[in-house]
Design a protein around this motif. Structure first.
Motif, PDB file in Angstrom:
ATOM      1  N   LYS A  15      31.456   9.973  17.720  1.00  0.00           N
ATOM      2  CA  LYS A  15      31.095   9.054  16.638  1.00  0.00           C
ATOM      3  C   LYS A  15      31.826   7.728  16.804  1.00  0.00           C
ATOM      4  N   LYS A  16      31.232   6.695  16.222  1.00  0.00           N
ATOM      5  CA  LYS A  16      31.653   5.317  16.496  1.00  0.00           C
ATOM      6  C   LYS A  16      33.108   5.026  16.157  1.00  0.00           C
ATOM      7  N   SER A  17      33.665   5.707  15.151  1.00  0.00           N
ATOM      8  CA  SER A  17      35.044   5.407  14.753  1.00  0.00           C
ATOM      9  C   SER A  17      36.059   5.791  15.823  1.00  0.00           C
ATOM     10  N   MET A  46      32.546  -2.659  13.966  1.00  0.00           N
ATOM     11  CA  MET A  46      32.664  -2.173  12.598  1.00  0.00           C
ATOM     12  C   MET A  46      34.110  -2.231  12.118  1.00  0.00           C
ATOM     13  N   ASP A  49      25.512   4.755  18.833  1.00  0.00           N
ATOM     14  CA  ASP A  49      26.012   5.316  17.583  1.00  0.00           C
ATOM     15  C   ASP A  49      25.418   6.691  17.290  1.00  0.00           C
ATOM     16  N   LYS A  50      24.250   6.984  17.856  1.00  0.00           N
ATOM     17  CA  LYS A  50      23.594   8.276  17.673  1.00  0.00           C
ATOM     18  C   LYS A  50      23.606   9.035  18.995  1.00  0.00           C
ATOM     19  N   CYS A  85      25.622  -0.587   9.410  1.00  0.00           N
ATOM     20  CA  CYS A  85      27.039  -0.398   9.090  1.00  0.00           C
ATOM     21  C   CYS A  85      27.736  -1.750   9.012  1.00  0.00           C
ATOM     22  N   CYS A  90      32.198   4.719   2.205  1.00  0.00           N
ATOM     23  CA  CYS A  90      32.950   4.452   3.428  1.00  0.00           C
ATOM     24  C   CYS A  90      32.934   2.945   3.674  1.00  0.00           C
ATOM     25  N   CYS A 120      30.941   2.322   7.483  1.00  0.00           N
ATOM     26  CA  CYS A 120      29.501   2.494   7.698  1.00  0.00           C
ATOM     27  C   CYS A 120      28.689   2.492   6.410  1.00  0.00           C
ATOM     28  N   CYS A 138      34.198  11.037   7.553  1.00  0.00           N
ATOM     29  CA  CYS A 138      32.881  10.529   7.171  1.00  0.00           C
ATOM     30  C   CYS A 138      31.828  11.178   8.063  1.00  0.00           C
ATOM     31  N   ASP A 155      28.903  10.255   8.769  1.00  0.00           N
ATOM     32  CA  ASP A 155      28.096   9.296   9.522  1.00  0.00           C
ATOM     33  C   ASP A 155      28.860   8.681  10.689  1.00  0.00           C
ATOM     34  N   CYS A 156      30.055   8.139  10.423  1.00  0.00           N
ATOM     35  CA  CYS A 156      30.759   7.392  11.470  1.00  0.00           C
ATOM     36  C   CYS A 156      32.028   8.064  11.959  1.00  0.00           C
TER      37      CYS A 156
END
Length: 321
Positions: A55-57, A63, A132-133, A200, A272, A275, A305, A307-308
């Motif tokens: 995940k992006k984080s 972001m 990101d996905k 995001c 969050c 995102c 989170c 999502d991210c």
């Protein structure tokens, strides 16, 4: 008829785009040479020798790290020579094909971003991308939708804030949302429109100067009831694309503003800051095993989170207005 107005790849996640005049996408594969490199954040568990999608984080990216937009980078994918400029002045060149060049980039990024107390790690994907996905999705932005939003908000919005692979023009605003679940074609190639793209905090960053001068996800949610702009595609067959090509798209009625059925979160909701995912205590979070009615303070500290992947500390109380 929609026309392809721009094609872009982002070889290093978080760094500058590279425009393309044409590209060939293989069936079921990601956009070629897009996000194939990344900078893993210090302390993350990503295996440098055998990295896989995360995940992006877990990465240095816009972001969290708007300073990345203060520099301009260009990589020669044949030689792996990377040029770094600031205010269009060449700072230096390095080669990412050897350890010396990788270490130089890692040190430079640490010095660029004050929040990094250690150097990030430069890595190359074994899965094909660090999008990101996790799926092999290709991102598309409709410039007519963006122009409509600019007019409504009275703001100039650089399309490159959205870091899409394909930009199209000459089609009704929001029509791309109606293509979800359907096929669109260009030449003999076919894409399936997989899903809408939830935006995001990276889109808040001005790609020309690194300033967070807009609140794109928040403004989308206030104006249209969602934070989505653009769609994701999947290549169903081999597709050759060039700037100036025309897409064949479904001829179906357009829903005004393409608003989904949006239910305003309850008063006990948290968002969050990265995102813009909303945790609603009334609903809980089935994806991470949090039951409906669970208070945010009762969720374990190690919760991330969904999502991210950001920590629980990145959440704050949500206020729609």
């Amino acid at each position: 008829m929609p026309i392809v107005s721009g094609l872009y790849r982002f070889p290093v996640k978080g760094l500058s785009p590279q425009s393309m005049s044409s590209v060939t996408v293989a069936a079921g594969q990601p956009f070629p040479m897009d996000r194939i490199f990344a900078l893993a954040r210090p302390g993350t568990s990503i295996n440098s020798r055998n990295p896989s999608w995360a995940k992006k984080s877990k990465f240095v990216m816009l972001m969290l790290d708007q300073q990345l937009a203060e520099i301009q980078t260009e990589i020669n994918l044949d030689t792996l020579e990377l040029s770094i400029r600031k205010n269009n002045e060449l700072l230096f060149k390095l080669n990412l094909g050897d350890q010396t060049g990788k270490l130089a980039l890692e040190r430079f990024i640490q010095n660029l971003i004050p929040s990094l107390n250690e150097s990030p790690r430069f890595i190359q994907s074994i899965d094909g991308h660090f999008m990101d996905k996790p799926n092999n999705l290709i991102s598309l932005i409709n410039l007519e939708t963006l122009r409509m939003i600019e007019k409504k908000w009275g703001a100039n919005i650089d399309p490159l804030r959205f870091r899409a692979n394909i930009y199209i023009d000459n089609v009704e605003p929001w029509s791309e949302f109606n293509w979800v679940g359907r096929d669109i074609s260009v030449g003999s190639g076919v894409f399936n429109v997989d899903s809408r793209n939830g935006r995001c905090g990276a889109t808040n960053v001005n790609p020309k100067n690194g300033r967070r001068d807009l609140n794109i996800p928040g403004s989308l949610r206030r104006t249209f009831g969602h934070k989505e702009l653009g769609v994701y595609l999947v290549a169903k067959s081999k597709v050759y694309l060039a700037v100036g090509d025309y897409f064949n798209v479904p001829d179906i009625p357009i829903i005004e503003f393409a608003q989904p059925n949006f239910q305003e979160p309850s008063l006990n909701s948290f968002i969050c800051k990265g995102c813009y995912f909303i945790y609603d205590e009334k609903i809980g979070c089935a994806n991470s095993g949090v039951k409906p009615g669970t208070k945010f303070g009762e969720i374990q500290k190690s919760w991330l989170c969904p999502d991210c992947g950001a920590s629980k500390l990145s959440f704050e109380k949500f206020h729609l207005n």
